[in-house]
Design a protein around this motif. Structure first.
Motif, PDB file in Angstrom:
ATOM      1  N   VAL A 149       0.854  -1.186   0.000  1.00 23.08           N
ATOM      2  CA  VAL A 149       0.000   0.000   0.000  1.00 23.08           C
ATOM      3  C   VAL A 149       0.889   1.235   0.000  1.00 23.08           C
ATOM      4  N   ALA A 150       0.669   2.107  -0.971  1.00 24.72           N
ATOM      5  CA  ALA A 150       1.409   3.369  -1.054  1.00 24.72           C
ATOM      6  C   ALA A 150       0.423   4.530  -0.973  1.00 24.72           C
ATOM      7  N   MET A 151       0.914   5.656  -0.526  1.00 26.23           N
ATOM      8  CA  MET A 151       0.099   6.873  -0.472  1.00 26.23           C
ATOM      9  C   MET A 151       0.862   8.019  -1.105  1.00 26.23           C
ATOM     10  N   LEU A 152       0.144   8.837  -1.851  1.00 21.00           N
ATOM     11  CA  LEU A 152       0.740  10.092  -2.281  1.00 21.00           C
ATOM     12  C   LEU A 152       1.018  10.953  -1.046  1.00 21.00           C
ATOM     13  N   GLU A 153       2.025  11.772  -1.135  1.00 16.90           N
ATOM     14  CA  GLU A 153       2.546  12.545   0.001  1.00 16.90           C
ATOM     15  C   GLU A 153       1.468  13.349   0.726  1.00 16.90           C
ATOM     16  N   HIS A 154       0.534  13.913  -0.016  1.00 16.79           N
ATOM     17  CA  HIS A 154      -0.496  14.749   0.602  1.00 16.79           C
ATOM     18  C   HIS A 154      -1.887  14.105   0.557  1.00 16.79           C
TER      19      HIS A 154
END
Length: 319
Positions: free
Chosen positions: A213-218
């Protein structure tokens, strides 16, 4: 460009710079271009300062920014031969969920994601990205298809949460979310998720019980919206800033807690300022996450995924 409340000083500077450039183009002053360039530098410095240390509430506002690239934008830029598949074979089609067969880096895959829409008409059509039961059942159908043909699954999460309307509840919203989450944990193919905007409640988890699972920084990822949390805890939705802080919903907090695996850097000023760059960065991270699982067998993938979530509970108890 749509400016958020905390960006108003920046809007004034950039607006003034554009006025000066417009006058310069009309030949009304030889030094106006230099003045505009100076204002551009000032705006750039201010933009970096504003986004250097965003608090959780401001990150929430950025994650919801209407100009951020949406699921359809990622599909258009990162995937080839996208063939949308519609319907849950039980009730109907849910336009809040996009999904189908595609090629990523020229390899076949299944892609599924929430689509919010980008103007009033499309947002209403897409139900603002809030899926109904048929959306989750469509996702289950597509994950079954991927499992049968050994295709990796890529999910793009961007929803405030599952739709809470009466019709959705009558058609088994909770059961549909649970089945989708269960299916994520059962399939013997690589499953990667990127939170590209909002990751709200079970509506997000139903697509995000993934190996990676990855998330964009904001972007944000939480069990409830800050407004909903504030209404329940303090009976006052205006305490959303305090709620955002308490929820630990930022990518940075969730990486420390082991809930997510990667944070994807955004262009200065957020993905909305340079959508193509943000989408390309997401593509690179998806490539890297899939490469980590390239040699894993179905049983290993299932075990890896289940262990990931069991470890989260162990961390919480230990902490």
């Amino acid at each position: 460009m749509t400016y958020l409340d905390f960006e108003k000083p920046l809007a004034d500077i950039e607006g003034k710079a554009e006025e000066l450039r417009s006058l310069a183009r009309k030949g009304e002053g030889v030094d106006l271009e230099k003045e505009a360039a100076a204002l551009d530098k000032k705006a750039g410095d201010m933009l970096r300062d504003l986004y250097k240390n965003l608090d959780p509430w401001r990150k929430t506002l950025v994650a919801r920014h209407p100009d951020r690239p949406h699921c359809s934008d990622y599909i258009a830029q990162l995937f080839n031969e996208y063939t949308p598949l519609a319907g849950d074979r039980a009730f109907g089609e849910d336009h809040a969920v996009l999904g189908g067969l595609a090629r990523f880096n020229d390899a076949p895959c299944v892609v599924i994601g929430h689509e919010k829409g980008n103007d009033t008409k499309s947002r209403i059509f897409r139900n603002f990205g809030m899926a109904r039961p048929e959306g989750y059942r469509k996702a289950v159908r597509l994950m079954d298809l991927a499992d049968r043909f050994r295709l990796p699954v890529i999910t793009l999460v961007d929803t405030a949460g599952a739709y809470p309307g009466k019709g959705a509840e009558e058609r088994g919203q909770s059961e549909a979310i649970a089945r989708s989450t269960e299916k994520c944990l059962q399939i013997g193919v690589p499953l990667v998720t990127v939170v590209i905007g909002e990751g709200g409640s079970g509506g997000a988890v139903a697509f995000a019980a993934a190996n990676r699972v990855a998330m964009l920084e904001h972007s944000i990822y939480s069990v409830i919206s800050p407004e909903g949390c504030a209404s329940i805890l303090w009976k006052d939705s205006n305490k959303m800033k305090e709620a955002a802080e308490a929820l630990r919903l930022t990518a940075q907090d969730l990486k420390k807690l082991g809930v997510i695996d990667r944070i994807i850097s955004e262009p200065v000023g957020g993905a909305q300022r340079a959508p193509a760059d943000a989408i390309a960065a997401v593509g690179r991270e998806i490539t890297a996450m899939l490469a980590e699982m390239a040699e894993m067998k179905p049983a290993e993938l299932i075990k890896d995924r289940r262990q990931k979530f069991l470890n989260m509970g162990s961390k919480a108890l230990a902490g």
